[in-house]
Scaffold this motif. Structure first.
Motif, PDB file in Angstrom:
ATOM      1  N   ALA A 188       0.835  -1.208   0.000  1.00  0.00           N
ATOM      2  CA  ALA A 188       0.000   0.000   0.000  1.00  0.00           C
ATOM      3  C   ALA A 188       0.870   1.258   0.000  1.00  0.00           C
ATOM      4  CB  ALA A 188      -0.937  -0.007   1.202  1.00  0.00           C
ATOM      5  N   TYR A 259      -5.902   5.042  -0.743  1.00  0.00           N
ATOM      6  CA  TYR A 259      -4.722   4.648   0.030  1.00  0.00           C
ATOM      7  C   TYR A 259      -4.998   4.677   1.539  1.00  0.00           C
ATOM      8  CZ  TYR A 259      -2.367   5.030  -4.447  1.00  0.00           C
ATOM      9  OH  TYR A 259      -2.013   4.861  -5.762  1.00  0.00           O
ATOM     10  N   LEU A 262      -6.934   1.453   2.324  1.00  0.00           N
ATOM     11  CA  LEU A 262      -6.068   0.275   2.321  1.00  0.00           C
ATOM     12  C   LEU A 262      -5.268   0.173   3.622  1.00  0.00           C
ATOM     13  CD1 LEU A 262      -4.689   0.079  -1.334  1.00  0.00           C
ATOM     14  CD2 LEU A 262      -6.332  -1.427  -0.219  1.00  0.00           C
ATOM     15  N   LEU A 276     -14.438  -1.540   2.229  1.00  0.00           N
ATOM     16  CA  LEU A 276     -13.592  -1.097   1.121  1.00  0.00           C
ATOM     17  C   LEU A 276     -14.436  -0.910  -0.137  1.00  0.00           C
ATOM     18  CD1 LEU A 276     -10.480  -3.437   1.493  1.00  0.00           C
ATOM     19  CD2 LEU A 276     -10.602  -1.013   2.053  1.00  0.00           C
ATOM     20  N   TRP A 281      -7.841  -2.437  -4.782  1.00  0.00           N
ATOM     21  CA  TRP A 281      -6.444  -2.639  -5.149  1.00  0.00           C
ATOM     22  C   TRP A 281      -6.197  -2.259  -6.601  1.00  0.00           C
ATOM     23  CZ3 TRP A 281      -2.482  -3.027  -2.045  1.00  0.00           C
ATOM     24  CH2 TRP A 281      -2.666  -3.506  -0.743  1.00  0.00           C
TER      25      TRP A 281
END
Length: 309
Positions: A188, A259, A262, A276, A281
């Protein structure tokens, strides 16, 4: 043109070829001249940048050490500044406005968001001034100018790593147990660093010609922070509200929010997969690849103009 020979006779020699009518480029080619500070090709530029990797690392470390050299607490401010920001946001947003309601582990949630957004914010701000604030160095030495924004982003990464130690203590203090998911911090942060560096290169080129941009950036970054779910859960804020679908997509695809999400997913037990955005990703990798490549090429195209004018 004439010249006298050894026996007194006058001999005629051909006059030198005239440069009249030649373009500057043709004259340079005729006399074997090359442009000073000409931009190298992209592969050669990458090679030159790699050759300066030790300079980039040393420059970043020196700047980080010098940043707080005049302060009595020194590098303690590297950690104290984001912590104080987190405290202010907790008092205003968590207690007064009530954004902590419905968010388990709000303090780790908030501190993680503040630290990770500060990484992007500081990288962009430093990148904006990386050329305009170092004109003496740019004009005195020949080196790939991309060394400067990369160095400043590396400096911000080093500063974040100091802060991560404090973040770990806070997480442990609020009952978070280290798990294998903590290893997700590495990819990340790597993706975020690439994204930050690409964006810093874009801002470095813009800031080199428009120094006043550095005065505008704090307002832009503050607006970006409020749209990135640093102090609140975007999911909870949108719940029950009839907002256009594209607004929800934009908020979830916002690179800073991606970000931050994550990192929260990696470090906080209660921030589970269902919180999420879909394909998070893919968003993280896509933003890093897009901004890294576009920012690097955009910066490289103006290489020979930095420090002039």
């Amino acid at each position: 043109m004439s010249e006298t020979t050894h026996d007194g006779a006058v001999a005629m020699s051909a006059p030198p070829a005239s440069d009249e009518g030649l373009t500057p480029a043709q004259r340079a080619q005729k006399y074997g001249l090359s442009q000073s500070g000409a931009r190298p090709g992209l592969p050669e530029y990458v090679r030159q940048l790699w050759d300066r990797r030790h300079f980039i690392s040393a420059f970043a470390s020196a700047k980080l050490t010098a940043q707080y050299s005049q302060a009595k607490l020194g590098q303690v401010w590297q950690v104290a500044t984001p912590l104080l920001n987190a405290l202010v946001y907790y008092l205003i947003f968590g207690l007064l406005i009530g954004t902590r309601k419905g968010v388990p582990d709000f303090v780790p949630f908030l501190v993680t968001g503040v630290f990770i957004f500060t990484f992007t914010q500081s990288s962009v701000m430093a990148g904006t001034r990386s050329i305009s604030g170092n004109l003496g160095l740019v004009r005195a030495l020949h080196f790939p100018r991309a060394c400067l924004p990369v160095s400043f982003c590396l400096m911000q990464l080093q500063q974040l790593l100091f802060s991560m130690g404090v973040l770990v203590v806070i997480l442990l203090g609020f009952g978070q147990i280290p798990t294998w998911s903590w290893l997700l911090v590495i990819p990340a942060l790597t993706l975020q660093f690439v994204f930050n560096t690409g964006l810093a290169m874009v801002m470095a080129r813009l800031g080199s010609k428009t120094p006043d941009l550095a005065q505008l950036m704090p307002f832009i970054m503050r607006t970006w922070m409020y749209a990135s779910g640093v102090m609140f859960s975007i999911d909870l804020i949108l719940k029950g509200k009839h907002v256009p679908a594209f607004v929800e997509v934009l908020l979830n695809a916002n690179p800073a929010a991606v970000y931050i999400d994550l990192m929260r997913f990696a470090l906080i037990d209660s921030f589970t997969h269902d919180k999420l955005p879909p394909h998070v990703w893919a968003f993280a990798g896509g933003w890093a690849l897009l901004m890294g490549v576009v920012g690097f090429v955009y910066f490289w195209k103006a290489e020979e103009r930095y420090g002039r004018g």
